[in-house]
Design an enzyme around this catalytic site. Structure first.
Site, PDB file in Angstrom:
ATOM      1  N   ASP A  42       0.865  -1.359  -0.118  1.00 40.98           N
ATOM      2  CA  ASP A  42       0.011  -0.194  -0.186  1.00 40.98           C
ATOM      3  C   ASP A  42       0.900   1.302   0.090  1.00 40.98           C
ATOM      4  O   ASP A  42       1.427   1.615   1.105  1.00 40.98           O
ATOM      5  CB  ASP A  42      -0.941  -0.099   1.256  1.00 40.98           C
ATOM      6  CG  ASP A  42      -1.948   1.117   1.350  1.00 40.98           C
ATOM      7  OD1 ASP A  42      -1.939   2.056   0.279  1.00 40.98           O
ATOM      8  OD2 ASP A  42      -2.866   0.995   2.021  1.00 40.98           O
ATOM      9  N   ASP A  44       0.036   4.147  -1.174  1.00 39.41           N
ATOM     10  CA  ASP A  44      -0.759   5.386  -1.134  1.00 39.41           C
ATOM     11  C   ASP A  44      -2.210   5.137  -0.485  1.00 39.41           C
ATOM     12  O   ASP A  44      -3.126   4.532  -1.087  1.00 39.41           O
ATOM     13  CB  ASP A  44      -1.202   5.910  -2.653  1.00 39.41           C
ATOM     14  CG  ASP A  44      -2.091   7.160  -2.491  1.00 39.41           C
ATOM     15  OD1 ASP A  44      -2.234   7.913  -1.636  1.00 39.41           O
ATOM     16  OD2 ASP A  44      -2.419   7.734  -3.898  1.00 39.41           O
ATOM     17  N   ASN A  47      -6.275   6.161  -1.735  1.00 40.88           N
ATOM     18  CA  ASN A  47      -7.081   5.614  -2.665  1.00 40.88           C
ATOM     19  C   ASN A  47      -7.637   4.269  -2.071  1.00 40.88           C
ATOM     20  O   ASN A  47      -8.034   3.481  -2.670  1.00 40.88           O
ATOM     21  CB  ASN A  47      -6.443   5.072  -4.020  1.00 40.88           C
ATOM     22  CG  ASN A  47      -4.707   4.143  -3.767  1.00 40.88           C
ATOM     23  OD1 ASN A  47      -5.128   3.683  -2.712  1.00 40.88           O
ATOM     24  ND2 ASN A  47      -4.046   4.312  -4.655  1.00 40.88           N
ATOM     25  N   ASN A 100     -17.832  -1.171  -9.707  1.00 40.80           N
ATOM     26  CA  ASN A 100     -17.771  -0.334  -8.598  1.00 40.80           C
ATOM     27  C   ASN A 100     -18.673  -0.999  -7.494  1.00 40.80           C
ATOM     28  O   ASN A 100     -18.447  -0.259  -6.483  1.00 40.80           O
ATOM     29  CB  ASN A 100     -18.349   0.876  -9.122  1.00 40.80           C
ATOM     30  CG  ASN A 100     -17.516   1.980  -9.890  1.00 40.80           C
ATOM     31  OD1 ASN A 100     -15.949   1.590  -9.693  1.00 40.80           O
ATOM     32  ND2 ASN A 100     -17.825   2.840 -10.514  1.00 40.80           N
ATOM     33  N   ASN A 158     -11.796 -10.829 -22.971  1.00 37.41           N
ATOM     34  CA  ASN A 158     -12.967 -11.609 -23.213  1.00 37.41           C
ATOM     35  C   ASN A 158     -14.457 -11.167 -22.356  1.00 37.41           C
ATOM     36  O   ASN A 158     -15.585 -11.452 -23.179  1.00 37.41           O
ATOM     37  CB  ASN A 158     -12.709 -13.196 -22.270  1.00 37.41           C
ATOM     38  CG  ASN A 158     -13.915 -13.934 -22.277  1.00 37.41           C
ATOM     39  OD1 ASN A 158     -14.182 -14.595 -23.329  1.00 37.41           O
ATOM     40  ND2 ASN A 158     -14.547 -14.267 -21.120  1.00 37.41           N
ATOM     41  N   ASP A 214     -19.926 -11.799 -21.679  1.00 34.75           N
ATOM     42  CA  ASP A 214     -19.107 -12.031 -22.692  1.00 34.75           C
ATOM     43  C   ASP A 214     -19.139 -11.066 -24.004  1.00 34.75           C
ATOM     44  O   ASP A 214     -20.000 -10.906 -24.401  1.00 34.75           O
ATOM     45  CB  ASP A 214     -19.285 -13.727 -23.276  1.00 34.75           C
ATOM     46  CG  ASP A 214     -18.376 -14.117 -23.998  1.00 34.75           C
ATOM     47  OD1 ASP A 214     -17.239 -14.600 -23.224  1.00 34.75           O
ATOM     48  OD2 ASP A 214     -18.453 -14.300 -24.943  1.00 34.75           O
ATOM     49  N   ARG A 242       0.033  -9.512 -21.157  1.00 33.09           N
ATOM     50  CA  ARG A 242      -0.254 -10.657 -20.950  1.00 33.09           C
ATOM     51  C   ARG A 242      -1.961 -10.647 -21.204  1.00 33.09           C
ATOM     52  O   ARG A 242      -2.556  -9.968 -20.438  1.00 33.09           O
ATOM     53  CB  ARG A 242      -0.042 -10.958 -19.448  1.00 33.09           C
ATOM     54  CG  ARG A 242      -0.430 -12.427 -18.997  1.00 33.09           C
ATOM     55  CD  ARG A 242      -1.804 -12.393 -18.681  1.00 33.09           C
ATOM     56  NE  ARG A 242      -2.274 -13.816 -17.868  1.00 33.09           N
ATOM     57  CZ  ARG A 242      -3.114 -14.199 -17.440  1.00 33.09           C
ATOM     58  NH1 ARG A 242      -4.384 -13.227 -17.311  1.00 33.09           N
ATOM     59  NH2 ARG A 242      -3.568 -15.448 -16.755  1.00 33.09           N
ATOM     60  N   ASP A 244      -5.598 -12.287 -21.043  1.00 30.31           N
ATOM     61  CA  ASP A 244      -6.211 -13.276 -20.242  1.00 30.31           C
ATOM     62  C   ASP A 244      -7.319 -13.924 -21.025  1.00 30.31           C
ATOM     63  O   ASP A 244      -7.828 -13.461 -22.077  1.00 30.31           O
ATOM     64  CB  ASP A 244      -7.075 -12.321 -19.005  1.00 30.31           C
ATOM     65  CG  ASP A 244      -7.930 -13.190 -18.064  1.00 30.31           C
ATOM     66  OD1 ASP A 244      -7.324 -13.974 -17.408  1.00 30.31           O
ATOM     67  OD2 ASP A 244      -9.124 -13.180 -18.027  1.00 30.31           O
ATOM     68  N   GLU A 272      -3.179 -16.764 -21.815  1.00 28.11           N
ATOM     69  CA  GLU A 272      -3.538 -17.853 -21.208  1.00 28.11           C
ATOM     70  C   GLU A 272      -4.431 -18.796 -21.747  1.00 28.11           C
ATOM     71  O   GLU A 272      -5.472 -18.387 -22.049  1.00 28.11           O
ATOM     72  CB  GLU A 272      -4.417 -17.051 -19.795  1.00 28.11           C
ATOM     73  CG  GLU A 272      -4.940 -18.213 -18.780  1.00 28.11           C
ATOM     74  CD  GLU A 272      -5.907 -17.452 -18.071  1.00 28.11           C
ATOM     75  OE1 GLU A 272      -5.849 -18.018 -16.819  1.00 28.11           O
ATOM     76  OE2 GLU A 272      -6.423 -16.930 -18.199  1.00 28.11           O
ATOM     77  N   ASP A 344      -3.698 -18.197  -9.644  1.00 30.45           N
ATOM     78  CA  ASP A 344      -5.145 -19.140  -9.970  1.00 30.45           C
ATOM     79  C   ASP A 344      -4.912 -20.364  -9.452  1.00 30.45           C
ATOM     80  O   ASP A 344      -5.856 -21.179  -9.683  1.00 30.45           O
ATOM     81  CB  ASP A 344      -5.355 -19.248 -11.429  1.00 30.45           C
ATOM     82  CG  ASP A 344      -6.012 -17.801 -12.089  1.00 30.45           C
ATOM     83  OD1 ASP A 344      -6.703 -17.132 -11.546  1.00 30.45           O
ATOM     84  OD2 ASP A 344      -5.741 -17.578 -13.226  1.00 30.45           O
TER      85      ASP A 344
END
Length: 706
Positions: A42, A44, A47, A100, A158, A214, A242, A244, A272, A344
């Site tokens: 952490d 900051d 936020n 959110n 995706n 999707d 990268r 996903d 992936e 994962d």
């Protein structure tokens, strides 16, 4: 040839690591450190509980589904720690603005992992600032580059977010609402159920992944949105993506995405594609995709084998077989991205709390074939065994930054070797000695050699006899010097098989022996990317290129050189016909290097959806493919690996497929049935013809010609 010291002086390590970051798309020498941003540091506190998405933060770090405060500023504040470990690139969680609202009716379920996309054009407020600006992100990128390090951004093309809670998958474009799963008049999303058959190519690409809304990449708005998001990140000077869940994004569209990235600026891409091993039903699809799309893969088959060996005490033959199979199938196996732990999976120490096994796994991927990833916290032996250490308990809080752990030292020592000895990044792979517990393998790039011996048995030593190596005659001390390694004496043999003296390998030991030679001629070890149209930027890397500018040839046509050094050449693809070329580098004196294969496309790629109605009847194991007169359509190829497909048939006997085609070009094509026994049935009649749009996305629908 000149023999160099076995150990790399500490004073040389930093300059060597710094030098490798100059290569634009050559990632083979990188050591990637994966950070789950929210769980790292952490930096900051302003936020932690932002006004845009309040109530999702847990300062006690006891709710594993809440934000814990890690942010981009925190990563920047810990760069010295990461760099000191030898990591040269940092893979951070997706940085875009996320869901959110709370996705739980009791407690908190927040997108701390950052895979619930809300707005691809803004930075997540928990990671940056309350205005979703790029300010903190830009500061991190600048700091990384000033330390000769790279940043890898995770992009999840995706989906948006869950379609059954919170904002119901709502997607925004820089604050402007586009659609939600329950409010989608313009077809931004596919509207299907969750995937139930993980070997069904249609379900994988068009159905929902675990209730995530999707995205419809064939929609021109979505196509432009996702590509513009990537280009925006490139304009903020990222180095790599990268990607996903690439197995679940429309495959043909991803070719065009990779091409859009390469057209805009140099970048390395890996994705992936989850599969358990090389016997996976879609394994052939995976290496076809990687070889042709320009997107390299996370090496899941090797991941399975490594976890079996180091956590579950499987025999080394599983690793050996996996590597040999993949090396035969992938055009550039050294571009596969290797790992044994990830965000994962349960951590290795959760399965087998054996720190020596962890060191052995680290040594293997740092010296092995492919580009290694180390998961944050492994170097501190962090793990949590709740729920077997599975998600989310594998995403631990980074509670220590001790630079004195053996794991930290293993990574630092072998990262330096990876930077200095080209055999690791560019070399071939050869098994030199194996039993159930011991694996001795060799990497070789011309006269550079690294030989590694690992005994994973904690109590049993073994007598090593009959070991041959490409190391020149001499006595070699253990380069690593951290886990019971020993010296090795080699005598002169023949044919690249120099006999090593018999010795006893200690239990739970790692030995690394290495030799480096000055290049006496140009040696190419990498080309990146390996596919693209005239005008894109490409990098050749290796050694012995000289400091005076030479030439790079596609056939007889010279490329325009942008930069030239002894180890790296950057150039633009010349205007040549679409084809696969053996790219030839020549020094200023005219000395030719070994060649590297590159596929030249006719133009930048546009996604086009092909539909063939009422196709010829097929039996189980038969599939319809499309093939045509351009390299993008397989040059009339008639095999699984050369034709385009398999096509998809949710509305059998109608088949469809999204294909990336050259913008503005007119192509000729036909549909074929490749039967399970390899026989090919062509449709009758004349070739179909289609002119590809210059921008956006296209589609064509025809009927099978009987």
């Amino acid at each position: 040839m000149q023999r160099i010291p076995r150990a790399l002086p500490a004073a040389l390590a930093a300059p060597l690591l710094a030098g490798i970051c100059a290569h634009a798309q050559d990632f083979k020498k990188q050591v990637i450190y994966q950070v789950v941003t929210d769980r790292f540091y952490d930096g900051d506190t302003t936020n932690d509980n932002p006004a845009e998405s309040p109530g999702l933060f847990d300062s006690s770090h006891t709710n594993w589904q809440a934000y814990w405060g890690g942010d981009l500023a925190g990563i920047q504040q810990k760069l010295a720690y990461i760099k000191g470990m030898g990591a040269t690139a940092i893979w951070v969680s997706p940085v875009v603005n996320n869901e959110n609202l709370n996705c739980s009716s009791s407690g908190v379920s927040a997108p701390y992992h950052s895979y619930w996309n809300r707005d691809f054009m803004q930075i997540e407020e928990h990671f940056g600032d309350n205005s979703n600006s790029f300010s903190t992100f830009d500061s991190l990128v600048t700091a990384l580059h000033s330390n000769n390090m790279k940043i890898i951004i995770d992009q999840a093309n995706n989906h948006s977010s869950p379609d059954n809670c919170g904002e119901i998958g709502s997607l925004y474009n820089n604050g402007v609402f586009m659609a939600a799963a329950n409010n989608d008049p313009n077809g931004i999303f596919h509207h299907n159920q969750n995937i139930s058959d993980w070997n069904d190519r249609y379900q994988l690409q068009y159905w929902n992944l675990s209730d995530l809304a999707d995205l419809n990449q064939e929609n021109a708005t979505v196509d432009a949105y996702l590509k513009n998001a990537a280009l925006q990140l490139q304009n903020h000077h990222i180095d790599a993506f990268r990607l996903d869940a690439i197995k679940h994004v429309t495959w043909g569209w991803e070719y065009s995405f990779a091409n859009a990235v390469s057209t805009n600026a140099p970048a390395f891409l890996y994705g992936e594609w989850m599969e358990s091993n090389t016997s996976d039903p879609l394994y052939a699809d995976s290496y076809k995709f990687s070889n042709k799309s320009g997107i390299n893969l996370l090496d899941f088959p090797l991941n399975t084998a490594l976890r079996d060996v180091f956590a579950n005490n499987a025999n080394w033959s599983e690793v050996d077989s996996t590597i040999n199979t993949e090396n035969a199938n992938f055009t550039y196996p050294n571009d596969l991205v290797t790992f044994f732990d990830s965000h994962d999976q349960s951590r290795l120490l959760s399965i087998n709390n054996n720190q020596k096994r962890l060191h052995e796994a680290m040594a293997f991927i740092l010296t092995g074939r492919g580009i290694p990833i180390l998961l944050y916290g492994d170097e501190q032996y962090l793990f949590n065994n709740s729920n077997g250490g599975n998600d989310p308990y594998n995403r631990v809080w980074m509670s220590a930054y001790n630079t004195g752990t053996t794991a930290y030292k293993v990574i630092a020592k072998l990262a330096a070797l990876r930077a200095s000895n080209d055999a690791i990044a560019y070399g071939t792979w050869k098994q030199r000695w194996i039993n159930n517990d011991v694996y001795i393998y060799e990497r070789q790039f011309f006269n550079d050699v690294v030989l590694v011996a690992i005994n994973k048995n904690d109590t049993t030593p073994y007598n090593i006899t009959g070991l041959n190596t490409s190391l020149p005659a001499g006595t070699y001390s253990d380069y690593l010097g951290l886990q019971s390694g020993n010296s090795l004496t080699v005598t002169t043999g023949s044919g690249g098989n120099n006999p090593a003296a018999n010795y006893t390998i200690a239990p739970a030991s790692i030995s690394v022996w290495q030799y480096q030679a000055n290049a006496t001629a140009p040696q190419v070890g990498s080309i990146g990317p390996h596919v693209g149209q005239p005008g894109i930027t490409v990098t050749l890397a290796g050694d012995g290129f000289g400091t005076s500018t030479g030439t790079v040839l596609y056939g007889a046509t010279a490329a325009t050189i942008k930069s030239w050094s002894n180890t790296s050449v950057t150039f633009t693809v010349p205007s040549v016909a679409a084809a696969t070329y053996n790219v030839q580098l020549k020094t200023s004196a005219g000395t030719a290097a070994n060649t590297a294969a590159f596929t030249v496309l006719a133009a930048r790629l546009i996604p086009v959806t092909f539909t063939v109605n009422n196709a010829t009847p097929t039996n189980t194991g038969d599939y319809i493919f499309v093939t045509g007169n351009t390299i993008e359509l397989g040059n009339w190829g008639t095999t699984f690996q050369t034709a385009i497909g398999p096509m998809l048939a949710p509305g059998y006997p109608n088949w469809f497929l999204n294909v990336a085609l050259p913008a503005g070009k007119t192509v000729q094509f036909k549909f074929i049935d490749i039967q399970s026994n390899g026989n090919v049935v062509w449709e009758n009649g004349s070739n179909h013809s289609y002119t590809v749009p210059s921008t956006g996305a296209g589609s064509i629908s025809v009927s099978w010609q009987y």
